[in-house]
Design a protein around this motif. Structure first.
Motif, PDB file in Angstrom:
ATOM      1  N   SER A  10     120.567  72.182   6.009  1.00  0.00           N
ATOM      2  CA  SER A  10     119.900  72.022   4.417  1.00  0.00           C
ATOM      3  C   SER A  10     120.535  71.327   3.428  1.00  0.00           C
ATOM      4  O   SER A  10     120.132  71.079   1.823  1.00  0.00           O
ATOM      5  N   SER A 123     122.221  86.147   3.625  1.00  0.00           N
ATOM      6  CA  SER A 123     122.812  85.798   2.046  1.00  0.00           C
ATOM      7  C   SER A 123     124.516  84.706   2.199  1.00  0.00           C
ATOM      8  O   SER A 123     124.291  84.480   0.923  1.00  0.00           O
ATOM      9  N   THR A 125     125.628  81.371   1.397  1.00  0.00           N
ATOM     10  CA  THR A 125     124.852  80.412   1.102  1.00  0.00           C
ATOM     11  C   THR A 125     125.987  79.228   2.037  1.00  0.00           C
ATOM     12  O   THR A 125     126.839  79.091   2.331  1.00  0.00           O
ATOM     13  N   PRO A 126     125.429  77.736   1.812  1.00  0.00           N
ATOM     14  CA  PRO A 126     125.512  76.888   2.842  1.00  0.00           C
ATOM     15  C   PRO A 126     127.034  76.033   1.674  1.00  0.00           C
ATOM     16  O   PRO A 126     128.113  76.151   1.891  1.00  0.00           O
ATOM     17  N   GLN A 127     127.191  76.309   0.388  1.00  0.00           N
ATOM     18  CA  GLN A 127     128.071  76.483  -0.023  1.00  0.00           C
ATOM     19  C   GLN A 127     129.076  77.182  -0.497  1.00  0.00           C
ATOM     20  O   GLN A 127     130.446  76.817  -0.048  1.00  0.00           O
ATOM     21  N   GLN A 128     129.451  78.716  -0.014  1.00  0.00           N
ATOM     22  CA  GLN A 128     130.153  79.389  -0.021  1.00  0.00           C
ATOM     23  C   GLN A 128     130.532  78.505   2.148  1.00  0.00           C
ATOM     24  O   GLN A 128     131.972  79.075   1.924  1.00  0.00           O
ATOM     25  N   CYS A 129     130.001  78.237   2.983  1.00  0.00           N
ATOM     26  CA  CYS A 129     130.554  77.791   3.646  1.00  0.00           C
ATOM     27  C   CYS A 129     131.478  76.682   3.923  1.00  0.00           C
ATOM     28  O   CYS A 129     132.232  76.319   4.341  1.00  0.00           O
TER      29      CYS A 129
END
Length: 156
Positions: A10, A123, A125-129
Motif C-alpha cells: 500500500s 488497526s 498502520t503502514p506508517q507505524q511499521c
C-alpha cells in the motif's frame, strides 16, 4: 492464513520489509516446526521464493537441535542470534502495540478474543511499521552504548 489485503503493497518505497509473525500460547519444538512447515514455509515461498533469511530469537523451541535440523533440511538460512541478546526484532514492538490496544478488551469467548486480536492487528498502520523499522539504527546504537543492557528507548 494468507489474506490478499495483507499481501498487497500500500506504500511505495525504494526498499521494503515484510514481516511474518505468529503467536501461540504454548509452543514446543515439534509444534513450532509444524507452524513453520504449514504456515511460514508456504507464505515465504510464495512471497520470496528461496531469497529470504529467517529471524527468530533463542526461545527453547527455536533453538532446539531438531528445529535447526528442520531449517537445514529445508535449505533455509537463519539469522545468527547471539545468546542473551536483547530482542530488537521490530515485530516485538508490534506485539506491544497490539497488547496495549487489547488492554481494555473483555472478550467472553474464544471467537471474541480472536476478533479483538485481529481488529487490533488490522488497526496498525503502514506508517507505524515504517517508523519502527526506521528506528532500528537508533535502537541498535542505544543497545551498543548500554553494552547490551536495557535502554530507556520507548517502543514506538
Amino acid at each position: 492464513r494468507e489474506m490478499p489485503k495483507c499481501l498487497k503493497s500500500s506504500v511505495k518505497y525504494p526498499q521494503s520489509v515484510m514481516v511474518w509473525g505468529a503467536m501461540s500460547a504454548a509452543v514446543n519444538a515439534a509444534s513450532y516446526q509444524e507452524i513453520l512447515e504449514h504456515f511460514m514455509l508456504p507464505s515465504a515461498e510464495k512471497l520470496y521464493g528461496d531469497d529470504f533469511i529467517f529471524q527468530h530469537d533463542l526461545a527453547p523451541a527455536h533453538s532446539a537441535k531438531t528445529t535447526g535440523k528442520w531449517f537445514s533440511d529445508h535449505g533455509i538460512t537463519v539469522l545468527n542470534w547471539p545468546a542473551n541478546s536483547p530482542d530488537l526484532n521490530p515485530i516485538e514492538n508490534l506485539w506491544d502495540i497490539v497488547k496495549r490496544k487489547l488492554r481494555d478488551a473483555r472478550p467472553n469467548t474464544l471467537d471474541e478474543l480472536k476478533a479483538a486480536i485481529e481488529a487490533s492487528w488490522a488497526s496498525i498502520t503502514p506508517q507505524q511499521c515504517h517508523r519502527l523499522i526506521a528506528s532500528m539504527p537508533r535502537r541498535i546504537e542505544a543497545v551498543i552504548s548500554a553494552k547490551g543492557f536495557p535502554t530507556n528507548l520507548v517502543h514506538n
